[in-house]
Design an enzyme around this catalytic site. Structure first.
Site, PDB file in Angstrom:
ATOM      1  N   CYS B 165      59.017   4.451  91.631  1.00 21.56           N
ATOM      2  CA  CYS B 165      58.203   5.738  91.232  1.00 21.56           C
ATOM      3  C   CYS B 165      57.718   5.481  89.701  1.00 21.56           C
ATOM      4  O   CYS B 165      56.735   6.489  89.501  1.00 21.56           O
ATOM      5  CB  CYS B 165      59.267   6.759  91.516  1.00 21.56           C
ATOM      6  SG  CYS B 165      60.233   6.696  92.891  1.00 21.56           S
ATOM      7  N   HIS B 305      57.807  14.290  85.835  1.00 20.67           N
ATOM      8  CA  HIS B 305      57.770  13.496  87.024  1.00 20.67           C
ATOM      9  C   HIS B 305      57.945  14.385  88.014  1.00 20.67           C
ATOM     10  O   HIS B 305      57.547  14.225  89.143  1.00 20.67           O
ATOM     11  CB  HIS B 305      59.130  12.552  86.664  1.00 20.67           C
ATOM     12  CG  HIS B 305      59.200  11.589  87.654  1.00 20.67           C
ATOM     13  ND1 HIS B 305      58.123  10.997  88.307  1.00 20.67           N
ATOM     14  CD2 HIS B 305      60.449  11.206  88.515  1.00 20.67           C
ATOM     15  CE1 HIS B 305      58.688  10.232  89.376  1.00 20.67           C
ATOM     16  NE2 HIS B 305      59.844  10.165  89.397  1.00 20.67           N
ATOM     17  N   GLU B 316      65.367  15.881  83.705  1.00 17.95           N
ATOM     18  CA  GLU B 316      64.019  15.969  82.914  1.00 17.95           C
ATOM     19  C   GLU B 316      63.698  17.098  81.978  1.00 17.95           C
ATOM     20  O   GLU B 316      63.256  16.853  80.761  1.00 17.95           O
ATOM     21  CB  GLU B 316      62.890  15.574  84.187  1.00 17.95           C
ATOM     22  CG  GLU B 316      61.537  15.324  83.197  1.00 17.95           C
ATOM     23  CD  GLU B 316      60.334  14.884  84.412  1.00 17.95           C
ATOM     24  OE1 GLU B 316      60.665  15.394  85.435  1.00 17.95           O
ATOM     25  OE2 GLU B 316      59.382  14.701  83.765  1.00 17.95           O
ATOM     26  N   LYS B 338      53.436  17.039  91.870  1.00 21.61           N
ATOM     27  CA  LYS B 338      53.821  16.496  92.962  1.00 21.61           C
ATOM     28  C   LYS B 338      53.870  17.870  93.783  1.00 21.61           C
ATOM     29  O   LYS B 338      54.407  17.624  95.040  1.00 21.61           O
ATOM     30  CB  LYS B 338      55.128  15.853  92.517  1.00 21.61           C
ATOM     31  CG  LYS B 338      55.045  14.390  92.196  1.00 21.61           C
ATOM     32  CD  LYS B 338      56.453  13.717  91.917  1.00 21.61           C
ATOM     33  CE  LYS B 338      56.163  12.257  91.086  1.00 21.61           C
ATOM     34  NZ  LYS B 338      56.217  12.408  89.828  1.00 21.61           N
ATOM     35  N   HIS B 343      55.293  13.358  96.543  1.00 19.43           N
ATOM     36  CA  HIS B 343      55.704  11.890  95.590  1.00 19.43           C
ATOM     37  C   HIS B 343      55.260  10.721  96.356  1.00 19.43           C
ATOM     38  O   HIS B 343      55.483  10.135  97.004  1.00 19.43           O
ATOM     39  CB  HIS B 343      57.291  11.844  95.482  1.00 19.43           C
ATOM     40  CG  HIS B 343      57.534  10.889  94.493  1.00 19.43           C
ATOM     41  ND1 HIS B 343      56.776   9.862  93.918  1.00 19.43           N
ATOM     42  CD2 HIS B 343      58.726  10.706  94.045  1.00 19.43           C
ATOM     43  CE1 HIS B 343      57.437   9.262  93.042  1.00 19.43           C
ATOM     44  NE2 HIS B 343      58.875   9.699  93.050  1.00 19.43           N
ATOM     45  N   PHE B 402      63.797   4.625  90.471  1.00 11.76           N
ATOM     46  CA  PHE B 402      65.068   4.239  90.938  1.00 11.76           C
ATOM     47  C   PHE B 402      65.135   2.848  90.085  1.00 11.76           C
ATOM     48  O   PHE B 402      64.310   2.038  90.148  1.00 11.76           O
ATOM     49  CB  PHE B 402      65.046   3.869  92.341  1.00 11.76           C
ATOM     50  CG  PHE B 402      65.202   4.901  93.221  1.00 11.76           C
ATOM     51  CD1 PHE B 402      65.532   6.465  92.773  1.00 11.76           C
ATOM     52  CD2 PHE B 402      65.145   5.052  94.684  1.00 11.76           C
ATOM     53  CE1 PHE B 402      65.480   7.523  93.440  1.00 11.76           C
ATOM     54  CE2 PHE B 402      65.547   6.074  95.613  1.00 11.76           C
ATOM     55  CZ  PHE B 402      65.332   7.395  95.057  1.00 11.76           C
TER      56      PHE B 402
END
Lengths: 78, 418
Positions: B165, B305, B316, B338, B343, B402
């Site tokens: 990502c 994010h 976050e 997003k 995403h 990830f």
């Protein structure tokens, strides 16, 4: 549909050329813009369409549209 | 010591679930429009999640010859279209450039999942060894920068940087470093993704990562909201043109902003779960600010994010507080676009960098939509539901992937007036 028409249709579709470019004497690579991967892809499509396995030693000789048509006819396809 | 080469953003290109180019995407984001809808590509009924952010109403034949379309996975289609828009937008004339000085760093986070699925599916059905000769070149994620190079004749540094990502964020960061190191004058960089298929939805469902709000897809991506239940998988591409300030000025290019800093760290903790205290993401932001010569008090906007998963958004939030300090964390405008795009995985970082560039240009913060229920673990200003005007001196873009990958880019208004 006649064998010739099927072959021409496949080449038009795969190589993005016009029907009038696909003359019997037209070379797949020099005249119709195919690269070596395109020719492998084309041969696989002919195999599927006509139910005929085309060994590498034969496919390497298929340079022009006419070569393909003559080859398939020699295998009894129509 | 020689002065460091300054790098500026001069071109933007995007294909997203809310618009098939940058102007349409930006208008949709400012208006708070969602691009999330029921999946049309395949029948999602057997899956836990029935919706995604698909690209809509895009006729590929308007952009790519038909015979080429079939040789590419969708991520490459969209990446090529976005690159073409970005290069046209930058006004770069490749015929006038030294092609060895123009490079490309672009990738997808996953690669050609759709061609892989189709070819393997055909094999398991027929048990005939009839793989397409285009399967491997279609699948490999570095084929995108390869195609961009062919189309635009860019012969400089060219490769793919992959970090799930945060793929596009790292790509832009490495492109920044490439120009700073003097290896290129211009870098075309970003990411693309096309994972909305059975393997993609099924795989992320297995990780329990996706929202299953099937009765109301447009409200499913709800970053920082207390009722968030996972991210929404989407697809598309974002590409930026970066160049040295000297090169941009010499050709009279229009400059959106400066890409001034890059911070990259890893959690070293878990394959998918972020550190609860956000220490990795926080250090990423700190390093990006340090690289850019910025203090927390200089940051006016953070494109978070903000995936809409329970763990990401809380972690976050903590990371932002650690990196900026409590006071600046509460002052800064934050949003997760997003909430509208979903995403886009490997494209997220570049599309969100485009958002930062346009937010700086237009002095406006795009919103986090679907924000209704405050979460005590997410207590900052996420620009809920409506865009709002704000002059931005500097902005951060966070992306976390990830593998524990954290990447932050720092953008400065150009010229920069602290």
């Amino acid at each position: 549909m006649a064998l010739e028409d099927k072959v021409v249709d496949i080449i038009v579709d795969k190589l993005g050329v016009t029907r009038d470019q696909v003359k019997p004497e037209a070379s797949l690579i020099e005249d119709l813009g195919a690269d070596s991967i395109d020719t492998v892809d084309l041969v696989m499509t002919f195999e599927e369409e006509f139910g005929e396995s085309i060994p590498d030693e034969d496919s390497q000789k298929l340079k022009t549209v006419g070569d393909i048509i003559a080859y398939l006819k020699s295998k009894g396809k129509e | 010591m020689a002065e460091r080469i300054k790098v500026v953003v001069t071109g933007l290109g995007a294909v997203t679930p809310v618009g098939n180019n940058v102007p349409d995407t930006w208008a949709a984001l400012l208006a708070g429009r969602s691009g999330i809808a029921p999946i049309t590509r395949f029948d999602p009924t057997p899956f836990a999640t029935h919706f995604a952010g698909e690209i809509k109403n895009l006729n590929l034949e308007d952009y790519i010859p038909r015979k080429e379309i079939r040789k590419m996975d969708p991520f490459t289609h969209w990446g090529l279209i976005a690159a073409r828009e970005a290069i046209a937008d930058s006004g770069l004339d490749m015929a006038a450039e030294d092609s060895w000085r123009v490079g490309v760093i672009a990738s997808s986070g996953i690669g050609g999942l759709q061609i892989l699925q189709a070819q393997w599916g055909k094999y398991t059905e027929t048990h005939q060894i009839r793989f397409s000769p285009f399967m491997i070149p279609q699948m490999i994620t570095n084929i995108l920068p390869g195609y961009i190079a062919i189309e635009h004749h860019c012969q400089g540094p060219n490769f793919a940087v992959v970090s799930a990502c945060s793929t596009a964020t790292h790509s832009l960061g490495v492109a920044l470093d490439t120009i700073r190191a003097g290896r290129a004058d211009v870098m075309i960089a970003g990411g693309a993704e096309g994972a909305v298929c059975e393997l993609g939805i099924g795989g992320f469902n297995a990780l329990r990562a996706l929202s299953t709000r099937n009765d109301d897809p447009t409200t499913a991506s709800r970053p920082f909201d207390a009722t968030r239940d996972g991210f929404v998988l989407s697809e598309g591409a974002g590409i930026l043109v970066l160049e040295s300030e000297a090169h941009a000025l010499a050709r009279g290019a229009r400059i959106y902003c400066e890409l001034a800093g890059f911070g990259a760290t890893d959690d070293a903790h878990h394959i998918t779960a972020p550190l609860e205290d956000g220490a990795g993401a926080s250090m990423g932001m700190t390093l990006a600010m340090r690289d850019a010569g910025l203090a927390p008090s200089d940051i006016d906007y953070i494109n978070a994010h903000g995936t809409s998963t329970a763990l990401n958004d809380a972690g976050e939030t903590t990371a932002i507080k650690t990196a900026l300090g409590e006071d600046d964390a509460r002052r800064v405008a934050i949003s997760s676009t997003k909430s509208m795009t979903g995403h886009m995985l490997g494209a997220a970082g570049s599309v969100e960098s485009i958002v930062c560039a346009l937010a700086i240009r237009d002095s406006v913060i795009p919103p986090t939509i679907n924000y209704a229920n405050p979460d005590p673990a997410c207590d900052l200003d996420y620009t809920p539901n409506h865009s709002r005007p704000l002059t931005i001196r500097a902005a951060l873009n966070n992306n976390l992937g990830f593998g524990g990958h954290n990447a932050t880019l720092a953008f400065k208004a150009y010229p920069y007036n602290p």
